[in-house]
Design a protein around this motif. Structure first.
Motif, PDB file in Angstrom:
ATOM      1  N   TYR A  34      37.217  18.670 -24.716  1.00  0.00           N
ATOM      2  CA  TYR A  34      36.484  17.782 -23.818  1.00  0.00           C
ATOM      3  C   TYR A  34      36.761  16.361 -24.240  1.00  0.00           C
ATOM      4  CZ  TYR A  34      32.712  15.448 -21.409  1.00  0.00           C
ATOM      5  OH  TYR A  34      32.009  14.613 -20.601  1.00  0.00           O
ATOM      6  N   PRO A  35      37.090  15.471 -23.366  1.00  0.00           N
ATOM      7  CA  PRO A  35      37.213  15.644 -21.920  1.00  0.00           C
ATOM      8  C   PRO A  35      38.586  16.210 -21.551  1.00  0.00           C
ATOM      9  CG  PRO A  35      37.573  13.346 -22.462  1.00  0.00           C
ATOM     10  CD  PRO A  35      37.253  14.058 -23.755  1.00  0.00           C
ATOM     11  N   SER A  36      38.612  16.971 -20.484  1.00  0.00           N
ATOM     12  CA  SER A  36      39.847  17.481 -19.910  1.00  0.00           C
ATOM     13  C   SER A  36      39.547  17.892 -18.471  1.00  0.00           C
ATOM     14  CB  SER A  36      40.395  18.675 -20.709  1.00  0.00           C
ATOM     15  OG  SER A  36      39.533  19.781 -20.611  1.00  0.00           O
ATOM     16  N   ASP A  37      40.586  18.141 -17.715  1.00  0.00           N
ATOM     17  CA  ASP A  37      40.416  18.587 -16.334  1.00  0.00           C
ATOM     18  C   ASP A  37      40.156  20.091 -16.374  1.00  0.00           C
ATOM     19  OD1 ASP A  37      40.602  19.342 -13.684  1.00  0.00           O
ATOM     20  OD2 ASP A  37      42.230  17.937 -13.241  1.00  0.00           O
ATOM     21  N   ILE A  38      38.904  20.468 -16.442  1.00  0.00           N
ATOM     22  CA  ILE A  38      38.514  21.864 -16.620  1.00  0.00           C
ATOM     23  C   ILE A  38      38.972  22.717 -15.446  1.00  0.00           C
ATOM     24  CG2 ILE A  38      36.528  23.425 -16.847  1.00  0.00           C
ATOM     25  CD1 ILE A  38      35.137  21.038 -18.340  1.00  0.00           C
ATOM     26  N   GLY A  39      38.800  22.233 -14.234  1.00  0.00           N
ATOM     27  CA  GLY A  39      39.205  22.987 -13.052  1.00  0.00           C
ATOM     28  C   GLY A  39      40.693  23.280 -13.028  1.00  0.00           C
ATOM     29  N   ARG A  40      41.498  22.284 -13.372  1.00  0.00           N
ATOM     30  CA  ARG A  40      42.953  22.471 -13.391  1.00  0.00           C
ATOM     31  C   ARG A  40      43.358  23.470 -14.467  1.00  0.00           C
ATOM     32  NH1 ARG A  40      46.590  19.888 -16.261  1.00  0.00           N
ATOM     33  NH2 ARG A  40      45.297  18.070 -16.657  1.00  0.00           N
ATOM     34  N   GLN A  41      42.748  23.371 -15.635  1.00  0.00           N
ATOM     35  CA  GLN A  41      43.084  24.307 -16.711  1.00  0.00           C
ATOM     36  C   GLN A  41      42.676  25.739 -16.360  1.00  0.00           C
ATOM     37  OE1 GLN A  41      43.313  23.228 -20.876  1.00  0.00           O
ATOM     38  NE2 GLN A  41      41.940  21.521 -20.386  1.00  0.00           N
ATOM     39  N   CYS A  42      41.507  25.905 -15.751  1.00  0.00           N
ATOM     40  CA  CYS A  42      41.074  27.247 -15.347  1.00  0.00           C
ATOM     41  C   CYS A  42      42.000  27.812 -14.272  1.00  0.00           C
ATOM     42  CB  CYS A  42      39.625  27.219 -14.856  1.00  0.00           C
ATOM     43  SG  CYS A  42      38.433  26.912 -16.177  1.00  0.00           S
TER      44      CYS A  42
ATOM     45  N   GLU B 127      46.561  23.855 -22.148  1.00  0.00           N
ATOM     46  CA  GLU B 127      47.415  22.715 -22.496  1.00  0.00           C
ATOM     47  C   GLU B 127      47.238  22.263 -23.941  1.00  0.00           C
ATOM     48  OE1 GLU B 127      46.210  19.937 -19.547  1.00  0.00           O
ATOM     49  OE2 GLU B 127      47.065  21.136 -17.928  1.00  0.00           O
TER      50      GLU B 127
END
Length: 120
Positions: A69-77, A39
């Motif tokens: 960071y910060p970001s929704d790491i799980g969603r991006q992966c 994103e």
């Protein structure tokens, strides 16, 4: 022409030969797909890298990337996995049962030139 039970027939051009796509080509496609799916890529981050193991028409992919960071790491992966699977399937016609995503580094938002450490 081939003889099948005594009958000669011409094999269509699309049915002759074989196409091989090098692992490095699939890796390049996977890395580009990963880049497209992030994103907001970190300003100072390295571009995503991919390694691929191909066996017949199946590609197993490992992508290494950097995120903000910060970001929704799980969603991006998850987005990276979906995009890589989709693009490799579209462009080279391979099944991708596995896309392992490795987050190598997180870049804090606002950390750049002139950023200071902790202040008390």
């Amino acid at each position: 022409m081939t003889a099948v039970s005594g009958v000669s027939r011409k094999i269509a051009a699309g049915e002759r030969g074989e196409t091989r796509i090098a692992d490095r080509v699939v890796a390049k496609i996977a890395a580009q797909a990963a880049k497209e799916s992030i994103e907001e890529p970190p300003e100072e981050g390295a571009a995503p890298r991919a390694t691929v193991t191909v066996h017949r028409d199946i590609a197993r992919v490992r992508v290494s990337l950097e995120l903000r960071y910060p970001s929704d790491i799980g969603r991006q992966c998850g987005g990276v996995r979906r995009r890589v699977t989709e693009r490799v399937g579209e462009l080279v016609g391979m099944d991708v049962p596995e896309v392992a995503v490795q987050v190598e580094r997180l870049h804090p938002v606002g950390a750049g030139a002139g950023a200071q450490g902790r202040i008390r």
